[in-house]
Design a protein around this motif. Structure first.
Motif, short mmCIF file in Angstrom:
data_model
loop_
_atom_site.label_atom_id
_atom_site.label_comp_id
_atom_site.label_asym_id
_atom_site.label_seq_id
_atom_site.Cartn_x
_atom_site.Cartn_y
_atom_site.Cartn_z
N THR A 10 0.79 38.21 9.23
CA THR A 10 0.72 39.03 7.76
C THR A 10 0.30 38.02 6.62
O THR A 10 0.20 38.47 5.28
CB THR A 10 1.76 40.07 7.42
N GLY A 11 0.31 36.87 6.72
CA GLY A 11 0.12 35.78 5.54
C GLY A 11 -1.43 35.33 5.57
O GLY A 11 -2.25 36.09 6.00
N SER A 12 -1.67 34.32 4.60
CA SER A 12 -3.14 34.02 4.47
C SER A 12 -3.66 33.66 5.43
O SER A 12 -4.84 34.07 5.91
CB SER A 12 -2.84 33.06 3.33
N ILE A 13 -3.20 32.54 6.05
CA ILE A 13 -3.86 32.01 7.39
C ILE A 13 -3.99 33.24 8.54
O ILE A 13 -5.13 33.51 9.34
CB ILE A 13 -3.26 30.88 7.92
N GLY A 35 7.38 37.95 9.19
CA GLY A 35 8.89 37.94 8.70
C GLY A 35 9.40 39.11 8.42
O GLY A 35 10.48 39.81 9.08
N GLU A 123 4.48 21.97 8.75
CA GLU A 123 5.70 21.61 8.74
C GLU A 123 6.25 21.14 10.21
O GLU A 123 7.18 20.08 10.27
CB GLU A 123 6.77 22.73 8.15
N GLY A 202 -1.24 30.97 0.40
CA GLY A 202 -0.03 31.55 0.24
C GLY A 202 0.60 30.73 -1.01
O GLY A 202 0.24 29.68 -1.58
P1 NAD Z 1 1.87 33.04 3.87
O1 NAD Z 1 3.20 32.63 2.96
O2 NAD Z 1 0.71 33.46 3.22
O3 NAD Z 1 2.09 33.45 5.01
C1 NAD Z 1 3.40 33.18 5.79
C2 NAD Z 1 3.66 33.99 7.17
O4 NAD Z 1 4.67 33.57 7.75
C3 NAD Z 1 3.64 35.45 6.78
O5 NAD Z 1 3.24 36.30 7.75
C4 NAD Z 1 5.20 35.62 7.00
O6 NAD Z 1 5.42 37.05 7.55
C5 NAD Z 1 5.45 34.74 8.25
N1 NAD Z 1 6.79 34.21 8.19
C6 NAD Z 1 7.67 33.78 7.19
N2 NAD Z 1 8.80 33.56 7.78
C7 NAD Z 1 8.94 33.98 8.93
C8 NAD Z 1 9.71 34.13 9.97
N3 NAD Z 1 11.03 33.66 9.88
N4 NAD Z 1 9.46 34.96 11.24
C9 NAD Z 1 8.42 35.24 11.30
N5 NAD Z 1 7.34 35.21 10.46
C10 NAD Z 1 7.53 34.55 9.41
O7 NAD Z 1 1.62 31.35 4.27
P2 NAD Z 1 0.16 30.62 4.50
O8 NAD Z 1 -0.58 30.17 3.27
O9 NAD Z 1 -0.67 31.30 5.39
O10 NAD Z 1 0.56 29.32 5.30
C11 NAD Z 1 1.18 29.30 6.73
C12 NAD Z 1 1.07 28.02 7.21
O11 NAD Z 1 -0.18 27.31 7.13
C13 NAD Z 1 1.87 27.05 6.25
O12 NAD Z 1 2.63 26.16 7.10
C14 NAD Z 1 0.85 26.12 5.38
O13 NAD Z 1 1.22 25.11 4.88
C15 NAD Z 1 -0.32 26.42 6.37
N6 NAD Z 1 -1.60 26.19 5.76
C16 NAD Z 1 -2.12 27.20 4.85
C17 NAD Z 1 -3.32 27.28 4.43
C18 NAD Z 1 -3.93 28.11 3.62
O14 NAD Z 1 -5.32 28.27 3.19
N7 NAD Z 1 -3.14 29.23 3.43
C19 NAD Z 1 -4.14 25.93 4.58
C20 NAD Z 1 -3.65 24.93 5.42
C21 NAD Z 1 -2.47 24.94 6.00
#
Ligand code: NAD
Ligand code: MG
Length: 380
Positions: A10-13, A35, A123, A202
């Motif tokens: 459900t997050g950005s990636i 989450g 991480e 995110g």
């Molecule tokens: P986000 O906050 O948009 O999404 C996080 C996702 O993780 C959500 O779906 C949330 O529900 C889920 N989540 C959080 N805690 C959880 C749990 N305890 N159990 C199950 N699911 C859980 O974050 P994002 O920006 O998509 O980033 C995700 C990862 O990718 C991070 O480690 C970030 O550093 C990395 N990343 C992101 C980007 C980007 O463009 N967004 C680029 C490079 C790396």
């Protein structure tokens, strides 16, 4: 057909991964995890028909179970649930798009179950790279980078001998406060820090881009992924985010990957590696772009970078402290409990107080994370 599972769907990636799946009929989703956003997760279940889903929070999991009882989908919860869906027999690639150190254990179990990892969750490598990389080698699985910089490095290494790397040139946009002074940073508000110039991401990683902590985490991620020493990684500010990173070889040749900033490219590349597939979207127009510029990072103002180098040099459990302290500090900043520059103070304080454990086990990493959180709570 390739079968994937997405942690953090459900997050950005996660949502961009599902966009890639939507555009390709040879990808299928066996499992999803989120989450607590069960409203979006339910929509995703109805569209992608996974066999199982994991919801971290038990109460949300029961609510979801009720609302999808007309479907043939198993709903699980907690760490056990995350591990269960990460190791389902039909899963070939696990996309780790979850945020935080919660990603370590499911990634380890998926590697043991011989799943390739499309790794967005930086991480995991920052804190447990010394466990993950040898384990992946032993189990014969691939760690396919999703982070755009690491994907660019990975693409620039295609067909090359990794022993001939001279250095890695990790590019950074510089974030929304590039060129600003310390006194300016003292007064910045949350709203300003959330305005990233080039990427929509995110919230946590957006703040990390403003502090340059994100770049620090990426230096550590690159060190593990490509097996290079820290002194061979140089950060270059490239404000337009057109060059996604570069590799300089021993003969002085530099290979780079360029393009418009779109995370779907590295996501799709990881899912189809070593093949390439058509991807829609804007193409780079050099006439419109007219120039690509470079700057040296300001290490005196943006302490995220020098602190990361320091943590990585100390090694062992210190990167965990750097990461955990930052995670908690950013959460406080997002709740408007602390000011922007306090993020650095919190990281510095936690690193000073910590006695490094060399070669920490997963248990020691998670205990260090907890101890760091407790230390912060006792002072801030
Ligand atoms: P986000 O906050 O948009 O999404 C996080 C996702 O993780 C959500 O779906 C949330 O529900 C889920 N989540 C959080 N805690 C959880 C749990 N305890 N159990 C199950 N699911 C859980 O974050 P994002 O920006 O998509 O980033 C995700 C990862 O990718 C991070 O480690 C970030 O550093 C990395 N990343 C992101 C980007 C980007 O463009 N967004 C680029 C490079 C790396
Ligand atoms: Mg990145």
């Amino acid at each position: 057909m390739k079968t994937i599972a997405v942690l953090g769907s459900t997050g950005s990636i996660g949502t961009q991964t599902l966009e890639v799946v939507r555009e390709n009929n040879d990808l299928q989703v066996a499992a999803l995890a989120a989450g607590s956003n069960i409203v979006l997760l339910e929509k995703q279940i109805r569209e992608f028909a996974p066999k199982a889903v994991a919801v971290w929070d038990e109460k949300s999991a029961s609510e979801l179970k009720e609302s999808v009882k007309d479907l043939d989908v198993k709903v699980v919860s907690g760490m056990e649930g995350l591990i269960e869906i990460s190791t389902l027999p039909e899963v070939e690639i696990l996309v780790t798009a979850i945020v935080g150190m919660i990603g370590i254990l499911p990634t380890i179990e998926a590697i043991k179950a011989k799943k390739d990892i499309a790794l967005a969750n930086k991480e995991t490598l920052v804190t447990a790279g010394h466990i993950i990389m040898p384990l992946a080698k032993e189990c014969g699985v691939r760690i396919l980078p999703v982070d755009s910089e690491h994907s660019a490095i990975f693409q620039s290494l295609n067909g090359e001998n990794p022993k001939r790397i001279g250095k890695i040139l990790l590019t950074a946009s510089g974030g929304p406060f590039r060129g600003k002074t310390k006194s300016f940073l003292e007064k910045v508000r949350l709203e300003d820090a959330l305005k990233h110039p080039n990427w929509a991401m995110g919230q946590k990683i957006t703040i990390d881009s403003a502090t340059l902590v994100n770049k620090g985490l990426e230096v550590m991620e690159a060190k593990w992924l490509f097996g290079v020493d820290l002194d061979k990684i140089q950060v270059v500010i490239q404000p337009q985010s057109i060059i996604h990173s570069m590799v300089e070889y021993v003969d002085g040749a530099i290979m780079a990957e360029l393009g418009t900033p779109d995370m779907k490219l590295p996501i799709q590349y990881a899912l189809y590696y070593p093949d390439r597939k058509y991807l829609g979207g804007e193409r780079l127009d050099f006439w419109k772009l007219s120039q690509i510029t470079f700057e040296k990072p300001d290490m005196d103002t943006f302490l995220g970078l020098p602190l990361a180098f320091q943590a990585s040099k100390a090694g062992g459990s210190m990167p965990t402290v750097f990461n955990a302290a930052n995670e908690r500090a950013v959460s406080k900043f997002l709740h408007k409990e602390i000011r922007f520059l306090d993020i650095y103070d919190i990281i510095m304080y936690c690193m000073e107080e910590h006695k490094t454990i060399q070669n920490p086990t997963v248990e020691e990493i998670l205990a260090t994370e907890q101890a760091t959180y407790e230390l912060i709570e006792s002072r801030w």
